[in-house]
Design a protein around this motif. Structure first.
Motif, PDB file in Angstrom:
ATOM      1  N   SER A   1       0.785  -1.403  -0.011  1.00  0.00           N
ATOM      2  CA  SER A   1      -0.123  -0.061  -0.079  1.00  0.00           C
ATOM      3  C   SER A   1       0.853   1.284  -0.099  1.00  0.00           C
ATOM      4  O   SER A   1       0.655   2.054  -0.684  1.00  0.00           O
ATOM      5  N   VAL A   2       1.783   1.197   0.598  1.00  0.00           N
ATOM      6  CA  VAL A   2       2.652   2.519   0.784  1.00  0.00           C
ATOM      7  C   VAL A   2       3.590   2.423  -0.505  1.00  0.00           C
ATOM      8  O   VAL A   2       3.468   3.789  -1.046  1.00  0.00           O
ATOM      9  N   TRP A   3       3.893   1.475  -1.144  1.00  0.00           N
ATOM     10  CA  TRP A   3       4.576   1.623  -2.558  1.00  0.00           C
ATOM     11  C   TRP A   3       3.459   2.124  -3.594  1.00  0.00           C
ATOM     12  O   TRP A   3       3.849   2.778  -4.199  1.00  0.00           O
ATOM     13  N   ALA A   4       2.237   1.786  -3.407  1.00  0.00           N
ATOM     14  CA  ALA A   4       1.323   2.021  -4.382  1.00  0.00           C
ATOM     15  C   ALA A   4       0.892   3.573  -4.178  1.00  0.00           C
ATOM     16  O   ALA A   4       0.667   4.305  -5.201  1.00  0.00           O
ATOM     17  N   GLY A   5       1.059   4.169  -3.236  1.00  0.00           N
ATOM     18  CA  GLY A   5       0.833   5.675  -2.783  1.00  0.00           C
ATOM     19  C   GLY A   5       2.029   6.322  -3.203  1.00  0.00           C
ATOM     20  O   GLY A   5       1.723   7.271  -3.835  1.00  0.00           O
ATOM     21  N   ILE A   6       3.173   5.929  -3.012  1.00  0.00           N
ATOM     22  CA  ILE A   6       4.390   6.648  -3.456  1.00  0.00           C
ATOM     23  C   ILE A   6       4.446   6.675  -5.309  1.00  0.00           C
ATOM     24  O   ILE A   6       4.704   7.764  -5.616  1.00  0.00           O
ATOM     25  N   THR A   7       3.934   5.540  -5.666  1.00  0.00           N
ATOM     26  CA  THR A   7       4.335   5.604  -7.119  1.00  0.00           C
ATOM     27  C   THR A   7       3.130   6.343  -7.684  1.00  0.00           C
ATOM     28  O   THR A   7       3.309   6.674  -9.072  1.00  0.00           O
ATOM     29  N   ALA A   8       2.061   6.647  -7.072  1.00  0.00           N
ATOM     30  CA  ALA A   8       1.012   7.497  -7.637  1.00  0.00           C
ATOM     31  C   ALA A   8       1.137   8.983  -7.540  1.00  0.00           C
ATOM     32  O   ALA A   8       0.415   9.601  -8.039  1.00  0.00           O
TER      33      ALA A   8
ATOM     34  N   PRO B   1       3.067  12.518  -8.049  1.00  0.00           N
ATOM     35  CA  PRO B   1       3.671  13.569  -9.020  1.00  0.00           C
ATOM     36  C   PRO B   1       5.114  13.542  -8.664  1.00  0.00           C
ATOM     37  O   PRO B   1       5.540  13.518  -7.500  1.00  0.00           O
ATOM     38  N   GLU B   2       6.102  13.622 -10.003  1.00  0.00           N
ATOM     39  CA  GLU B   2       7.369  13.708  -9.521  1.00  0.00           C
ATOM     40  C   GLU B   2       7.697  14.973  -9.024  1.00  0.00           C
ATOM     41  O   GLU B   2       8.821  15.124  -8.289  1.00  0.00           O
ATOM     42  N   SER B   3       6.930  16.222  -9.004  1.00  0.00           N
ATOM     43  CA  SER B   3       7.073  17.403  -8.420  1.00  0.00           C
ATOM     44  C   SER B   3       7.302  17.424  -6.666  1.00  0.00           C
ATOM     45  O   SER B   3       7.697  18.333  -6.308  1.00  0.00           O
ATOM     46  N   ILE B   4       6.492  16.388  -6.138  1.00  0.00           N
ATOM     47  CA  ILE B   4       6.498  16.334  -4.641  1.00  0.00           C
ATOM     48  C   ILE B   4       8.050  15.982  -4.160  1.00  0.00           C
ATOM     49  O   ILE B   4       8.500  14.991  -4.633  1.00  0.00           O
ATOM     50  N   ASP B   5       8.395  16.856  -3.090  1.00  0.00           N
ATOM     51  CA  ASP B   5       9.704  16.565  -2.794  1.00  0.00           C
ATOM     52  C   ASP B   5       9.728  15.996  -1.340  1.00  0.00           C
ATOM     53  O   ASP B   5      10.989  15.394  -1.034  1.00  0.00           O
ATOM     54  N   ILE B   6       8.580  16.271  -0.431  1.00  0.00           N
ATOM     55  CA  ILE B   6       8.760  15.470   0.481  1.00  0.00           C
ATOM     56  C   ILE B   6       7.453  14.713   0.921  1.00  0.00           C
ATOM     57  O   ILE B   6       6.183  15.182   0.514  1.00  0.00           O
ATOM     58  N   VAL B   7       7.497  13.288   1.150  1.00  0.00           N
ATOM     59  CA  VAL B   7       6.253  12.365   1.442  1.00  0.00           C
ATOM     60  C   VAL B   7       6.365  12.157   2.912  1.00  0.00           C
ATOM     61  O   VAL B   7       7.336  11.831   3.493  1.00  0.00           O
ATOM     62  N   MET B   8       5.135  12.164   3.445  1.00  0.00           N
ATOM     63  CA  MET B   8       4.883  11.694   4.854  1.00  0.00           C
ATOM     64  C   MET B   8       3.938  10.606   4.712  1.00  0.00           C
ATOM     65  O   MET B   8       2.973  10.681   3.855  1.00  0.00           O
ATOM     66  N   ILE B   9       4.362   9.433   5.350  1.00  0.00           N
ATOM     67  CA  ILE B   9       3.449   8.197   5.138  1.00  0.00           C
ATOM     68  C   ILE B   9       2.988   8.258   6.601  1.00  0.00           C
ATOM     69  O   ILE B   9       3.725   8.050   7.581  1.00  0.00           O
ATOM     70  N   HIS B  10       1.711   8.003   6.557  1.00  0.00           N
ATOM     71  CA  HIS B  10       1.148   7.827   8.065  1.00  0.00           C
ATOM     72  C   HIS B  10      -0.001   6.848   8.020  1.00  0.00           C
ATOM     73  O   HIS B  10      -0.864   6.953   7.025  1.00  0.00           O
ATOM     74  N   ASP B  11      -0.318   5.986   9.101  1.00  0.00           N
ATOM     75  CA  ASP B  11      -1.337   5.182   9.203  1.00  0.00           C
ATOM     76  C   ASP B  11      -2.735   5.853   9.414  1.00  0.00           C
ATOM     77  O   ASP B  11      -2.560   6.318  10.415  1.00  0.00           O
ATOM     78  N   GLY B  12      -3.648   5.621   8.859  1.00  0.00           N
ATOM     79  CA  GLY B  12      -4.726   5.909   8.679  1.00  0.00           C
ATOM     80  C   GLY B  12      -5.531   5.690  10.213  1.00  0.00           C
ATOM     81  O   GLY B  12      -6.675   6.525  10.486  1.00  0.00           O
ATOM     82  N   VAL B  13      -5.077   4.652  10.707  1.00  0.00           N
ATOM     83  CA  VAL B  13      -5.739   4.273  12.165  1.00  0.00           C
ATOM     84  C   VAL B  13      -5.047   5.019  12.970  1.00  0.00           C
ATOM     85  O   VAL B  13      -5.069   4.616  14.182  1.00  0.00           O
ATOM     86  N   ARG B  14      -4.150   6.033  12.906  1.00  0.00           N
ATOM     87  CA  ARG B  14      -3.546   6.916  14.275  1.00  0.00           C
ATOM     88  C   ARG B  14      -3.865   8.097  14.079  1.00  0.00           C
ATOM     89  O   ARG B  14      -3.467   9.223  13.512  1.00  0.00           O
ATOM     90  N   PRO B  15      -5.155   8.517  14.595  1.00  0.00           N
ATOM     91  CA  PRO B  15      -5.799   9.693  14.476  1.00  0.00           C
ATOM     92  C   PRO B  15      -5.366  10.860  15.494  1.00  0.00           C
ATOM     93  O   PRO B  15      -5.739  11.914  15.441  1.00  0.00           O
ATOM     94  N   PHE B  16      -4.218  10.613  16.258  1.00  0.00           N
ATOM     95  CA  PHE B  16      -3.763  11.507  17.143  1.00  0.00           C
ATOM     96  C   PHE B  16      -2.648  12.231  17.070  1.00  0.00           C
ATOM     97  O   PHE B  16      -1.937  12.610  18.274  1.00  0.00           O
ATOM     98  N   VAL B  17      -2.220  12.366  15.943  1.00  0.00           N
ATOM     99  CA  VAL B  17      -0.848  12.953  15.388  1.00  0.00           C
ATOM    100  C   VAL B  17      -1.106  14.411  15.806  1.00  0.00           C
ATOM    101  O   VAL B  17      -2.108  15.071  15.327  1.00  0.00           O
ATOM    102  N   SER B  18      -0.216  14.970  16.102  1.00  0.00           N
ATOM    103  CA  SER B  18      -0.257  16.634  16.605  1.00  0.00           C
ATOM    104  C   SER B  18       0.448  17.197  15.321  1.00  0.00           C
ATOM    105  O   SER B  18       1.353  16.763  14.455  1.00  0.00           O
ATOM    106  N   GLU B  19      -0.096  18.607  15.231  1.00  0.00           N
ATOM    107  CA  GLU B  19       0.605  19.248  14.176  1.00  0.00           C
ATOM    108  C   GLU B  19       2.185  19.552  14.495  1.00  0.00           C
ATOM    109  O   GLU B  19       2.829  19.802  13.573  1.00  0.00           O
ATOM    110  N   ARG B  20       2.505  19.445  15.681  1.00  0.00           N
ATOM    111  CA  ARG B  20       4.037  19.832  15.979  1.00  0.00           C
ATOM    112  C   ARG B  20       4.607  18.716  15.482  1.00  0.00           C
ATOM    113  O   ARG B  20       5.787  18.868  15.003  1.00  0.00           O
ATOM    114  N   ILE B  21       4.102  17.530  15.709  1.00  0.00           N
ATOM    115  CA  ILE B  21       5.039  16.325  14.995  1.00  0.00           C
ATOM    116  C   ILE B  21       5.088  16.397  13.434  1.00  0.00           C
ATOM    117  O   ILE B  21       6.008  16.113  12.812  1.00  0.00           O
TER     118      ILE B  21
END
Length: 141
Positions: A72-79, A81-101
């Motif tokens: 799933s991570v690979w499917a997301g990365i390969t989809a 655009p090449e113009s994106i320079d920073i990619v964040m991968i986050h598990d959808g079942v972790r809803p308590f991520v803070s903006e600071r993180i």
């Protein structure tokens, strides 16, 4: 969790867990675009909900995931655009991520080329060998 419904679609306080997670990213100023990876059977029912019902305005794509997390991570990365320079991968079942993180992660990735978020465990951690507890791991390490 063993149920018929994947855990990201289970409700927490009246909303699917995935919605809570995506709202964190949607509200974070440092996030420009969101690409959501979903199981194939859930793409059609949820693709329209993201914008229309949940208000996730930064969604730029919904991608079909694989049978395993790394697929799933690979499917997301390969989809992306090449113009994106920073990619964040986050598990959808972790809803308590803070903006600071999120902000700290982007800054670390810019500075070092990559970053991984880790939190100190609160639970006791045991090392098992041959179905027997060998020792307790120091959670400060």
């Amino acid at each position: 969790m063993g149920g018929a419904l994947p855990k990201q679609f289970l409700e927490l306080e009246g909303k699917p867990i995935l919605q809570h997670t995506l709202e964190c990213f949607n509200h974070a100023e440092i996030i420009d675009e969101i690409y959501v990876v979903l199981p194939e059977a859930y793409i059609k029912p949820y693709e329209q909900k993201l914008h229309q019902q949940w208000g996730i305005t930064k969604t730029k794509g919904v991608v079909c995931g694989g049978g395993e997390r790394h697929q799933s991570v690979w499917a997301g990365i390969t989809a992306l655009p090449e113009s994106i320079d920073i990619v964040m991968i986050h598990d959808g079942v972790r809803p308590f991520v803070s903006e600071r993180i999120l902000v700290d992660s982007v800054h670390a990735a810019k500075q070092y080329g990559a970053a991984v978020v880790g939190l100190m465990p609160r639970d006791t951690i045991k090392l098992f060998e041959h179905d027997k507890v060998e020792r307790t791991i120091d959670r400060n390490k």
